[in-house]
Scaffold this motif. Sequence first.
Motif, short mmCIF file in Angstrom:
data_model
loop_
_atom_site.label_atom_id
_atom_site.label_comp_id
_atom_site.label_asym_id
_atom_site.label_seq_id
_atom_site.Cartn_x
_atom_site.Cartn_y
_atom_site.Cartn_z
N PHE A 1 -59.53 -28.63 -63.49
CA PHE A 1 -60.95 -29.10 -63.43
C PHE A 1 -60.71 -29.87 -61.96
N VAL B 1 -65.37 -32.06 -61.37
CA VAL B 1 -66.52 -31.28 -62.14
C VAL B 1 -67.50 -32.21 -62.57
N THR C 1 -61.60 -34.77 -63.13
CA THR C 1 -60.23 -33.76 -62.52
C THR C 1 -59.17 -34.24 -63.22
N ILE D 1 -66.37 -30.32 -72.26
CA ILE D 1 -65.44 -29.80 -71.51
C ILE D 1 -64.86 -28.51 -72.14
N LEU E 1 -64.70 -24.78 -70.53
CA LEU E 1 -63.58 -24.05 -70.26
C LEU E 1 -63.60 -22.58 -70.79
N ILE F 1 -63.99 -25.01 -61.66
CA ILE F 1 -62.85 -24.87 -62.77
C ILE F 1 -62.11 -23.61 -62.54
#
Length: 279
Positions: free
Chosen positions: A8, A11, A27, A49, A53, A64
Amino acid sequence: MRKKLIEFRNVSFRYGDEQPWVLKNVTFEIYESEWIAIIGHNGSGKSTIAKLLNGLLFPQEGEILINGKQVNQESIWDIRKEVGMVFQNPDNQFVGTTVRDDVAFGMENRGIPRYEMIKRIDETLTAVGMQDYRMTEPHRLSGGQKQRVAIASVLAISPQVLILDEATAMLDPKGRTEIMHTVSNVQEENDLSLITITHDLQEVVQAERVIVMNDGEIWDEATPREIFSKQEELRKIGLDVPFIAILASELKQAGISITDEPLNQDELLEDLWTLHSKT
């Protein structure tokens, strides 16, 4: 030295132009075969998150990377081969009329040959202890059994990363323990990177590393032992501490010299026994 699998990079994300930022300049890195727990109060950004992902959402700022490949609209289907996700309510993931059909569904979408599908169905259902239920209709299963099938369905596509997003939240304590035992074995046997997003402190203490989210930012990142040594600070941001850690703290205040920060009953008993042996 383990290979970096997930990155990350600064972000940020929000659910609309006029909405507040849910994630702010986040991060972090996750490595191959690593078990990470992400914790935080409701609304802290941890489930966002997970969705980022898996490409269910995309960041407005930052980037990402998974296996060096940026997560975006063009790469999304490749990314989903690498990242499998199990949600809180397994009923939302079932599409097949039997357990076997459900595990096969994701593989069919990826064009996996039939002989390979049969092999993987057998292997993954065996891995989660559900081989005897392969012809059962999913709605006839218990909550814990449904989560086992959901995990098998994800494992069948051979991901490198398995995300559990509050996957044990609807289970009783016995069911949670059984699922996490299964997941721990599966992670070790398949060399997976495991990300657990949870409120269950017993899940957190099993992880190698913990990322603590608070108001969309990373509040801390360390081992479970280091995180739970900060009891007062955690309480200030609305998080609980394992009972064993609280008990150990009380014993120290009573003058009992525990040498470590125990995370479970066995560690505390070992500390107390060692102390007793010296007296």
